[in-house]
Design an enzyme around this catalytic site. Sequence first.
Site, short mmCIF file in Angstrom:
data_model
loop_
_atom_site.label_atom_id
_atom_site.label_comp_id
_atom_site.label_asym_id
_atom_site.label_seq_id
_atom_site.Cartn_x
_atom_site.Cartn_y
_atom_site.Cartn_z
CG ASP A 13 -1.81 1.16 1.38
OD1 ASP A 13 -1.57 2.17 0.68
OD2 ASP A 13 -2.77 1.08 2.18
CE1 TYR A 234 -3.15 -1.76 10.98
CE2 TYR A 234 -3.56 0.52 11.59
CZ TYR A 234 -3.75 -0.54 10.73
OH TYR A 234 -4.51 -0.37 9.62
CE LYS A 237 -6.00 -5.26 7.71
NZ LYS A 237 -6.02 -6.00 8.96
C1 F6R Z 1 -8.27 -0.71 7.31
C2 F6R Z 1 -7.94 0.62 6.85
C3 F6R Z 1 -8.84 1.71 7.19
C4 F6R Z 1 -8.21 2.63 8.23
C5 F6R Z 1 -9.17 3.75 8.63
C6 F6R Z 1 -8.55 4.75 9.58
O1 F6R Z 1 -7.39 -1.58 6.77
O2 F6R Z 1 -6.94 0.83 6.21
O3 F6R Z 1 -10.08 1.23 7.63
O4 F6R Z 1 -7.81 1.90 9.35
O5 F6R Z 1 -9.59 4.44 7.49
O6 F6R Z 1 -7.38 5.21 9.02
P1 F6R Z 1 -6.47 6.34 9.66
O7 F6R Z 1 -6.12 5.90 11.05
O8 F6R Z 1 -5.30 6.39 8.75
O9 F6R Z 1 -7.29 7.61 9.65
MG MG Z 2 -4.17 2.27 2.95
MG MG Z 3 -5.26 -2.32 1.83
#
Ligand code: F6R
Ligand code: MG
Ligand code: MG
Length: 370
Positions: A13, A234, A237
């Site tokens: 990603d 973390y 993903k």
């Molecule tokens: C799950 C994913 C999204 C983010 C969510 C919050 O794999 O990538 O659901 O976890 O959009 O993202 P942040 O913390 O970057 O605002």
């Molecule tokens: Mg992403």
């Molecule tokens: Mg992804």
Amino acid sequence: MAEKITVSIIKADVGGLPGHVLVPDEIQEVARKNLEEAKKRGDIIDFRVFNAGDDLELLMTHREGVDSEKIHGLAWETFEKATEKAKELKLYGAGQDLLADAFSGNVRGMGPGVAEMEFTERKAEPILAFFMDKTEPGAFNLPIFRIFADPFNTAGLIIDPTLHDGFVFEIWDIYESKRVFMRAPEEMYDILALIGGKSRFVIKRVFPKEGKLPADEPVAVISTEKLYQVAGEYVGKDDPVALVRAQSGLPAVGEVIEAFAFPHLVSGWMRGSHNGPLMPVPFRYSRCTRFDGPPRVIGAGFQLANGMLIGPVDLFDDPAFDLTRQKAMEVTDYIRRHGPFEPHRLPSEDMEYTTLPKVMEKLKRRFEEV
Ligand code: F6R
Ligand code: MG
Ligand code: MG
């Protein structure tokens, strides 16, 4: 051609539009251009670029074997160039999966996910690539098990003498970094006892038994990187990818695809902290929208011609999967109504975002003995 072929998927990603929805064309173009140059140099035989939601997937064929510094280096360089572009466009989470500052021989442990296998290309070699977004490597356990071990999915296990002996599963304990080889159908219940715990035990490869095909050449491989373990916290993903070979002594293409007709529950989705159905979609719907999901899988089918990729065929672009998608949407609606309650929300230990320690700290003095 006697020399073995290697098929590699390396993915990362490197930035999403908007948020974590998808990889825009501009980024995919950067990747295609870089791989096109590598193809002209003769470093790879052929390639295709895909996106599973916000993940950029490089599918490459070559004769360098698995874990090749040259191929991994090429992937890393491609992700770096894509990241540069992502930063220019101020995409969300630009470069989020490139955890190391510099390439050091192999992308394993540096953020990207890898699924690659080396094998002797048969007279006709159908190969299927699957790419998932908003879920974890264990999401492949159920379909891969069904493809290679469940006679209710794969008719050939019962009625084709070349499949009747079954397959060998290489299963990884991703918490302990250990692996075990297990034979199906003999050890089917033990296999299921492990892989039902899909956040810990994941199928890494499948091998044929002694017979028509070389028993040391994999017929399926799944990426098993877990980014939060790589980085110690973390950071994104670990959306998985897989390669599956088919036909002539292996499950038929349709038996492979059939395993995705049930939208089973997988973990991931919003903030990597929710259970939801895995929805098989055509390439054009490889975009995670509702509640950052639901988790999706796309499938690309090829024939190999001396390493050249003939295809892809968009495997889930078929009304035969409409009911699966309908079911997935019903499950989405149902499970979403649980809001912050388990089992929609994952149990605390599996969540990638949590406020629980802070809440507990704040309430420390107010908790009384009962
Ligand atoms: C799950 C994913 C999204 C983010 C969510 C919050 O794999 O990538 O659901 O976890 O959009 O993202 P942040 O913390 O970057 O605002
Ligand atoms: Mg992403
Ligand atoms: Mg992804």
